[in-house]
Motif scaffolding. Structure first.
Motif, PDB file in Angstrom:
ATOM      1  N   LEU A 197      -7.120   4.151  -4.093  1.00 32.78           N
ATOM      2  CA  LEU A 197      -6.087   3.605  -3.213  1.00 32.78           C
ATOM      3  C   LEU A 197      -4.954   3.197  -4.143  1.00 32.78           C
ATOM      4  N   GLU A 198      -3.737   3.631  -3.840  1.00 34.86           N
ATOM      5  CA  GLU A 198      -2.602   3.326  -4.714  1.00 34.86           C
ATOM      6  C   GLU A 198      -1.643   2.369  -4.022  1.00 34.86           C
ATOM      7  N   PHE A 199      -1.160   1.424  -4.816  1.00 41.67           N
ATOM      8  CA  PHE A 199      -0.216   0.419  -4.356  1.00 41.67           C
ATOM      9  C   PHE A 199       1.006   0.449  -5.266  1.00 41.67           C
ATOM     10  N   LEU A 232      -6.733   1.197  -7.150  1.00 41.47           N
ATOM     11  CA  LEU A 232      -8.050   0.656  -6.878  1.00 41.47           C
ATOM     12  C   LEU A 232      -9.015   1.832  -6.757  1.00 41.47           C
ATOM     13  N   SER A 233     -10.040   1.859  -7.616  1.00 43.56           N
ATOM     14  CA  SER A 233     -10.989   2.977  -7.599  1.00 43.56           C
ATOM     15  C   SER A 233     -12.056   2.750  -6.534  1.00 43.56           C
ATOM     16  N   ARG A 234     -12.789   3.786  -6.230  1.00 44.49           N
ATOM     17  CA  ARG A 234     -13.871   3.683  -5.246  1.00 44.49           C
ATOM     18  C   ARG A 234     -14.996   2.781  -5.734  1.00 44.49           C
ATOM     19  N   MET A 235     -14.984   2.443  -7.030  1.00 42.01           N
ATOM     20  CA  MET A 235     -15.968   1.525  -7.594  1.00 42.01           C
ATOM     21  C   MET A 235     -15.447   0.085  -7.620  1.00 42.01           C
ATOM     22  N   GLY A 236     -14.225  -0.131  -7.128  1.00 48.40           N
ATOM     23  CA  GLY A 236     -13.654  -1.474  -7.066  1.00 48.40           C
ATOM     24  C   GLY A 236     -12.923  -1.901  -8.322  1.00 48.40           C
ATOM     25  N   PHE A 268       0.845  -1.180   0.000  1.00 44.38           N
ATOM     26  CA  PHE A 268       0.000   0.000   0.000  1.00 44.38           C
ATOM     27  C   PHE A 268       0.886   1.238   0.000  1.00 44.38           C
ATOM     28  N   ASP A 269       0.539   2.219  -0.844  1.00 52.02           N
ATOM     29  CA  ASP A 269       1.310   3.457  -0.925  1.00 52.02           C
ATOM     30  C   ASP A 269       0.542   4.621  -0.314  1.00 52.02           C
ATOM     31  N   LYS A 270      -0.660   4.910  -0.880  1.00 52.96           N
ATOM     32  CA  LYS A 270      -1.407   6.059  -0.373  1.00 52.96           C
ATOM     33  C   LYS A 270      -2.857   6.017  -0.834  1.00 52.96           C
ATOM     34  N   ALA A 271      -3.667   6.797  -0.135  1.00 53.69           N
ATOM     35  CA  ALA A 271      -5.051   7.034  -0.539  1.00 53.69           C
ATOM     36  C   ALA A 271      -5.089   8.449  -1.084  1.00 53.69           C
ATOM     37  N   GLU A 272      -5.484   8.569  -2.346  1.00 49.28           N
ATOM     38  CA  GLU A 272      -5.486   9.891  -2.970  1.00 49.28           C
ATOM     39  C   GLU A 272      -6.719  10.028  -3.849  1.00 49.28           C
TER      40      GLU A 272
END
Length: 189
Positions: A138-140, A159-163, A130-134
């Protein structure tokens, strides 16, 4: 008599000098024998677990990343013939109430379109962290590497908020921790 004693001693010294002067010439070459490293049994990386609480889009989530050797995956070999077990990395994102928002297993095959032939054949999926939530993502950070080297292909998994998951090759080294990454073509999977 002293003359004859002197002659015997002189002859002995002369014979000694002549005998020492004739050294054997050798054609032997002395070198060290180079032992070729014989491959051992397949090598595997240690299991890895990371759990983080993340604030994202106004809510709390738990991000869980688990790496384990994938015995069911094809093994790779290095130039010495040493075999390596590739990895499976599972990513789960849980809501605050414990329900799953997202869960998926990643293997090297998910990243093949971003790898050259060499990494496709001899690389392993080394990490995904996991890198950050922006914003809505969610970025990995992910990497496919040559085992036991510092050589790897850096990748970004979003990973988008839509999955939905998108992957792209990371084209910018992040040395300060807050440098934005350049976008390269990405693929939704």
């Amino acid at each position: 008599m002293t003359k004859s004693l002197f002659m015997v001693i002189a002859t002995g010294i002369l014979l000694s000098l002549v005998a020492c002067g004739e050294k054997k010439k050798s054609t032997d070459i002395i070198t060290q024998r180079v032992e070729t490293v014989k491959p051992q049994g397949p090598e595997r990386m240690q299991e890895y677990n990371d759990t983080r609480d993340v604030a994202w889009i106004g809510k709390q989530y738990k991000v869980i990343v688990h790496r384990q050797p994938g015995d069911s995956l094809a093994m790779v070999k290095d130039e010495t013939g040493q075999k390596f077990v590739d990895n499976i990395i599972s990513v789960s994102v849980l809501r605050a109430d414990g329900t799953k928002f997202f869960s998926r297993n990643f293997t090297k095959s998910d990243f093949l379109s971003y790898l050259d032939d060499d990494y496709s054949k001899t690389g392993i999926l080394e990490g995904l962290v996991f890198d950050k939530a922006e914003g809505d993502f969610l970025e990995f950070a992910a990497s496919v590497s040559h085992p036991h080297t510092d050589e790897y292909i850096p990748l970004v998994v979003k990973l988008s908020r839509m999955g939905q998951v998108t992957i792209q090759r990371d084209t910018q080294m992040d040395t300060t921790g807050d440098t934005p990454q350049q976008e390269e073509s990405s693929e939704e999977i």
